[in-house]
Design an enzyme around this catalytic site. Sequence first.
Site, short mmCIF file in Angstrom:
data_model
loop_
_atom_site.label_atom_id
_atom_site.label_comp_id
_atom_site.label_asym_id
_atom_site.label_seq_id
_atom_site.Cartn_x
_atom_site.Cartn_y
_atom_site.Cartn_z
N LEU A 151 -67.95 63.76 -16.16
CA LEU A 151 -69.03 64.39 -16.94
C LEU A 151 -70.34 64.44 -16.14
CD1 LEU A 151 -69.15 65.53 -19.94
CD2 LEU A 151 -70.53 63.51 -20.42
N GLY A 152 -70.29 65.11 -15.01
CA GLY A 152 -71.52 65.34 -14.23
C GLY A 152 -72.22 66.58 -14.79
N ARG A 153 -73.03 67.18 -13.93
CA ARG A 153 -73.76 68.38 -14.38
C ARG A 153 -72.82 69.46 -14.90
NH1 ARG A 153 -78.16 67.71 -10.03
NH2 ARG A 153 -76.33 67.24 -8.81
N ILE A 154 -71.73 69.73 -14.14
CA ILE A 154 -70.82 70.81 -14.52
C ILE A 154 -70.04 70.42 -15.79
CG2 ILE A 154 -68.80 72.16 -13.80
CD1 ILE A 154 -69.94 71.94 -10.88
N ARG A 231 -61.24 70.22 -7.83
CA ARG A 231 -60.56 70.18 -6.54
C ARG A 231 -59.07 69.98 -6.77
NH1 ARG A 231 -64.34 72.31 -4.78
NH2 ARG A 231 -65.72 71.65 -3.10
N ASP A 255 -58.09 76.90 -10.73
CA ASP A 255 -58.93 77.64 -9.79
C ASP A 255 -58.84 77.02 -8.40
OD1 ASP A 255 -60.90 79.61 -9.07
OD2 ASP A 255 -62.44 78.06 -9.12
N GLU A 260 -55.21 75.09 -0.31
CA GLU A 260 -55.74 76.46 -0.42
C GLU A 260 -55.78 77.14 0.94
OE1 GLU A 260 -59.53 76.15 -2.38
OE2 GLU A 260 -58.65 75.08 -4.07
N HIS A 278 -60.05 80.08 -6.29
CA HIS A 278 -61.24 79.24 -6.09
C HIS A 278 -62.51 80.09 -6.19
CE1 HIS A 278 -62.78 75.30 -4.18
NE2 HIS A 278 -63.73 75.86 -4.88
C1 8YV Z 1 -67.61 77.27 -3.53
C2 8YV Z 1 -67.19 74.87 -4.46
O1 8YV Z 1 -66.78 78.34 -3.69
O2 8YV Z 1 -69.44 74.18 -4.63
C3 8YV Z 1 -68.29 73.86 -4.40
O3 8YV Z 1 -67.98 72.69 -4.15
O4 8YV Z 1 -66.07 74.54 -4.43
C4 8YV Z 1 -67.51 76.32 -4.62
O5 8YV Z 1 -68.63 76.53 -5.38
C5 8YV Z 1 -67.85 77.01 -2.10
O6 8YV Z 1 -67.94 75.70 -1.69
C6 8YV Z 1 -69.08 77.78 -1.73
O7 8YV Z 1 -69.34 77.71 -0.39
#
Ligand code: 8YV
Length: 312
Positions: A151-154, A231, A255, A260, A278
Amino acid sequence: MRTRVLQVGHFTPPMEAALAAEFDVHPLWNESDAAAFLARSGHEFQALTTTGLVGADATLINALPALKLIASRGVGCDKIDLDTARRRGVAVSNTPGVLTDCVADTAFAMVLCAGRNLCTADRFVRRGAWVQGRFPMGTRVSGKRLAIVGLGRIGQAVARRASGFDMEVRYYGTRRNPDVSYVYEESLLELARWADFLVITAAGGPGTYHLVSAEVIAALGPDGFLVNAARGSIVDEAALVDALLNRRIAGAALDVFENEPHVPPALLGLDNVVLLPHMASSTTETFKAMEDLVLDNLRSFFREGRLLTPVC
Ligand code: 8YV
């Protein structure tokens, strides 16, 4: 003399132009023999620009003896060898905050796509199947239980979106966050048992490697959905593929993947999984904001000796 910058991750054309206008930039991908180039010219670079997906490993960092700063586009730093950077006294910056909303938007879209089979429905219409009959029922999203891993910012931005859908939110993480009212669950297994949707927004790296194990996936059960916008390394991908193939969970939306851009071939023919390249942060606005921040970190570091968004 302009600061010499080695570039290992591709940026958008406006960023490439802005970077080249202020710094002496050298893209490593122009070199047919990168190792030979680094052995010859590695000592010339004071900065390295990269992206969250490309990172910077110990070999690269150690090939740049005059390196002072690694400026990365993206919030995730799991591909940057931070131990080596710290040991060498190299500063590292990332781009937190500016991508939060777009990543959370995508993560929540993935919840909706997984539950309501939106991608499968699109394929159904395109192949002309609608004229033969009704599309099968999906799973209700509004009012259901949404669990967040990290539960960080995102994660908090995903939780806010879930509140708009009258969902009950609980979370798991390294520690309880005293600033939020969502229920903290100490056991990821218990959280997975409780959840209708388990959404991963934790950071990658060794601390979260295969955190979502075969047991956690099993605990989600045949009515549960897994959503990963963080990730690939956080999920035991082989166990997830097995659970999806054998319908031991209801579905998933992914995603990110362990290797990858390679997606396990077994997933390509499955309708119970949404596969994305991604792209959670990939909007014109967010990429501009992230790249502006990369540039501002470079400027601030080399002019004033401080970073706006330091990692270390
Ligand atoms: C990006 C990400 O696509 O911010 C991250 O850690 O995985 C993605 O937002 C990528 O790293 C942007 O350069």
